[in-house]
Scaffold this motif. Structure first.
Motif, PDB file in Angstrom:
ATOM      1  N   TRP A  45       0.849  -1.196   0.000  1.00  0.00           N
ATOM      2  CA  TRP A  45       0.000   0.000   0.000  1.00  0.00           C
ATOM      3  C   TRP A  45       0.883   1.245   0.000  1.00  0.00           C
ATOM      4  CZ3 TRP A  45      -0.586   4.440   2.628  1.00  0.00           C
ATOM      5  CH2 TRP A  45      -1.773   5.142   2.484  1.00  0.00           C
ATOM      6  N   CYS A  46       1.912   1.223   0.845  1.00  0.00           N
ATOM      7  CA  CYS A  46       2.834   2.358   0.914  1.00  0.00           C
ATOM      8  C   CYS A  46       3.538   2.572  -0.431  1.00  0.00           C
ATOM      9  CB  CYS A  46       3.865   2.146   2.019  1.00  0.00           C
ATOM     10  SG  CYS A  46       3.181   2.118   3.690  1.00  0.00           S
ATOM     11  N   VAL A  47       4.067   1.510  -0.996  1.00  0.00           N
ATOM     12  CA  VAL A  47       4.761   1.597  -2.278  1.00  0.00           C
ATOM     13  C   VAL A  47       3.829   2.158  -3.349  1.00  0.00           C
ATOM     14  CG1 VAL A  47       5.773   0.213  -4.147  1.00  0.00           C
ATOM     15  CG2 VAL A  47       6.452  -0.202  -1.775  1.00  0.00           C
ATOM     16  N   GLN A  69       1.685  -6.846  16.359  1.00  0.00           N
ATOM     17  CA  GLN A  69       1.570  -6.706  14.913  1.00  0.00           C
ATOM     18  C   GLN A  69       1.314  -5.245  14.536  1.00  0.00           C
ATOM     19  OE1 GLN A  69      -1.464  -8.925  12.690  1.00  0.00           O
ATOM     20  NE2 GLN A  69       0.083  -9.240  11.108  1.00  0.00           N
ATOM     21  N   LYS A  70       0.546  -4.531  15.348  1.00  0.00           N
ATOM     22  CA  LYS A  70       0.360  -3.094  15.107  1.00  0.00           C
ATOM     23  C   LYS A  70       1.717  -2.388  15.144  1.00  0.00           C
ATOM     24  CE  LYS A  70      -4.271  -2.761  17.029  1.00  0.00           C
ATOM     25  NZ  LYS A  70      -5.046  -2.394  18.208  1.00  0.00           N
ATOM     26  N   GLN A  71       2.574  -2.784  16.076  1.00  0.00           N
ATOM     27  CA  GLN A  71       3.898  -2.157  16.158  1.00  0.00           C
ATOM     28  C   GLN A  71       4.719  -2.463  14.915  1.00  0.00           C
ATOM     29  OE1 GLN A  71       5.105   0.164  18.500  1.00  0.00           O
ATOM     30  NE2 GLN A  71       6.433   0.350  16.719  1.00  0.00           N
ATOM     31  N   LEU A 123       5.122   1.705   8.318  1.00  0.00           N
ATOM     32  CA  LEU A 123       4.712   3.079   7.999  1.00  0.00           C
ATOM     33  C   LEU A 123       5.874   4.047   8.224  1.00  0.00           C
ATOM     34  CD1 LEU A 123       1.126   3.105   9.573  1.00  0.00           C
ATOM     35  CD2 LEU A 123       1.722   2.849   7.153  1.00  0.00           C
ATOM     36  N   ASP A 124       6.600   3.852   9.318  1.00  0.00           N
ATOM     37  CA  ASP A 124       7.759   4.702   9.608  1.00  0.00           C
ATOM     38  C   ASP A 124       8.855   4.517   8.560  1.00  0.00           C
ATOM     39  OD1 ASP A 124       6.415   5.576  11.877  1.00  0.00           O
ATOM     40  OD2 ASP A 124       7.600   4.342  13.263  1.00  0.00           O
ATOM     41  N   GLU A 164       7.995   6.485   5.765  1.00  0.00           N
ATOM     42  CA  GLU A 164       7.710   7.852   6.194  1.00  0.00           C
ATOM     43  C   GLU A 164       6.275   8.263   5.887  1.00  0.00           C
ATOM     44  OE1 GLU A 164      10.830  10.332   4.608  1.00  0.00           O
ATOM     45  OE2 GLU A 164      12.359   9.304   5.800  1.00  0.00           O
ATOM     46  N   VAL A 165       5.360   7.329   6.084  1.00  0.00           N
ATOM     47  CA  VAL A 165       3.934   7.613   5.942  1.00  0.00           C
ATOM     48  C   VAL A 165       3.451   8.118   7.295  1.00  0.00           C
ATOM     49  CG1 VAL A 165       1.644   6.614   5.553  1.00  0.00           C
ATOM     50  CG2 VAL A 165       3.572   5.907   4.127  1.00  0.00           C
ATOM     51  N   ASP A 166       3.261   9.422   7.390  1.00  0.00           N
ATOM     52  CA  ASP A 166       2.815   9.990   8.653  1.00  0.00           C
ATOM     53  C   ASP A 166       1.344  10.408   8.618  1.00  0.00           C
ATOM     54  OD1 ASP A 166       3.116  12.167   6.984  1.00  0.00           O
ATOM     55  OD2 ASP A 166       4.645  13.147   8.187  1.00  0.00           O
ATOM     56  N   GLU A 167       0.666  10.084   7.533  1.00  0.00           N
ATOM     57  CA  GLU A 167      -0.771  10.357   7.427  1.00  0.00           C
ATOM     58  C   GLU A 167      -1.600   9.379   8.254  1.00  0.00           C
ATOM     59  OE1 GLU A 167       1.162  12.143   3.931  1.00  0.00           O
ATOM     60  OE2 GLU A 167       1.313  10.192   4.882  1.00  0.00           O
ATOM     61  N   TYR A 168      -1.014   8.235   8.585  1.00  0.00           N
ATOM     62  CA  TYR A 168      -1.722   7.186   9.309  1.00  0.00           C
ATOM     63  C   TYR A 168      -0.844   6.610  10.411  1.00  0.00           C
ATOM     64  CZ  TYR A 168      -4.991   7.298   5.413  1.00  0.00           C
ATOM     65  OH  TYR A 168      -5.907   7.696   4.486  1.00  0.00           O
ATOM     66  N   SER A 169      -1.498   6.084  11.422  1.00  0.00           N
ATOM     67  CA  SER A 169      -0.831   5.374  12.515  1.00  0.00           C
ATOM     68  C   SER A 169      -1.444   3.984  12.606  1.00  0.00           C
ATOM     69  CB  SER A 169      -1.056   6.119  13.841  1.00  0.00           C
ATOM     70  OG  SER A 169      -0.730   5.288  14.936  1.00  0.00           O
ATOM     71  N   ALA A 170      -0.627   3.006  12.936  1.00  0.00           N
ATOM     72  CA  ALA A 170      -1.139   1.642  13.100  1.00  0.00           C
ATOM     73  C   ALA A 170      -1.983   1.507  14.360  1.00  0.00           C
ATOM     74  CB  ALA A 170       0.030   0.653  13.152  1.00  0.00           C
ATOM     75  N   PHE A 171      -1.982   2.522  15.187  1.00  0.00           N
ATOM     76  CA  PHE A 171      -2.709   2.471  16.453  1.00  0.00           C
ATOM     77  C   PHE A 171      -3.975   3.325  16.454  1.00  0.00           C
ATOM     78  CE2 PHE A 171       1.722   1.508  17.286  1.00  0.00           C
ATOM     79  CZ  PHE A 171       1.608   0.318  17.974  1.00  0.00           C
ATOM     80  N   GLU A 172      -4.217   4.072  15.391  1.00  0.00           N
ATOM     81  CA  GLU A 172      -5.386   4.964  15.316  1.00  0.00           C
ATOM     82  C   GLU A 172      -6.164   4.713  14.027  1.00  0.00           C
ATOM     83  OE1 GLU A 172      -6.331   6.942  17.740  1.00  0.00           O
ATOM     84  OE2 GLU A 172      -4.565   6.397  18.922  1.00  0.00           O
ATOM     85  N   ALA A 173      -7.470   4.826  14.133  1.00  0.00           N
ATOM     86  CA  ALA A 173      -8.318   4.601  12.957  1.00  0.00           C
ATOM     87  C   ALA A 173      -8.366   5.823  12.053  1.00  0.00           C
ATOM     88  CB  ALA A 173      -9.728   4.228  13.402  1.00  0.00           C
TER      89      ALA A 173
END
Length: 182
Positions: A73-75, A157-159, A165-166, A169-178
């Protein structure tokens, strides 16, 4: 970006982005992506394949399934998200924002298009399930609907997903927030 440099759109197109984790969970469940579960992925014979070659070792170092597909998805989305014309040549709408406040998001699109927002918002039913919402999986409260995926994966797995994501450098989303990070 490719489309907007080649087509003179009368109105800016809409880029609908959804959090990568529920996007991938939905893809895996809906389309049974067995080919994405292979131990290694090969270089695709496709347009713009250089984005894969630059990341192939990293992608193959990830667990098949959710984690590798989040990286995919990131790519696949990073060049569009980072394009300098992002937010100018097209309207970016986050699925989660559309779910939580459809009136505002549809009005924002209408404003960008120079049309009356009521065209979109009259008779709006924000609780109508998408065609890929299975059985009783639709939550009544939009915030619950947007975040229902968070209980489906473990913290570790979220971590690992946050590390992906890190990495990109995708900072639009967090694995811990919807919700997207604005």
């Amino acid at each position: 970006p490719w489309l907007t440099t080649r087509i003179a759109f009368v109105r800016p197109p809409v880029l609908l982005l959804r959090h990568p984790v529920p996007t991938v969970l939905s893809q895996l469940r809906t389309f049974h992506l067995e080919e994405q579960m292979r131990p290694r992925i090969k270089m695709p014979d496709a347009v713009f394949s250089e984005r894969y070659s630059a990341n192939l070792d990293y992608l193959n170092g990830l667990a098949p399934g959710l984690e590798r597909n989040v990286a995919m998805w990131c790519v696949n989305n990073l060049s569009t998200i980072r394009d300098p014309r992002h937010g100018k040549a097209w309207v970016t709408v986050h699925y989660e924002d559309l779910l939580l406040d459809p009136q505002r998001e549809l009005s924002r699109i209408a404003l960008a298009w120079g049309i009356d927002p009521s065209i979109f918002t009259e008779g709006l039913d924000p609780h109508k399930a998408s065609a890929t919402t299975f059985g009783s999986d639709l939550r009544r409260r939009p915030a619950e609907q947007a975040g229902k995926w968070r209980d489906r994966i473990e913290h570790d797995q979220k971590q690992r997903i946050q590390n992906i994501l890190d990495h990109f450098e995708v900072d639009e989303y967090s694995a811990f927030e919807a919700a997207p990070v604005h």
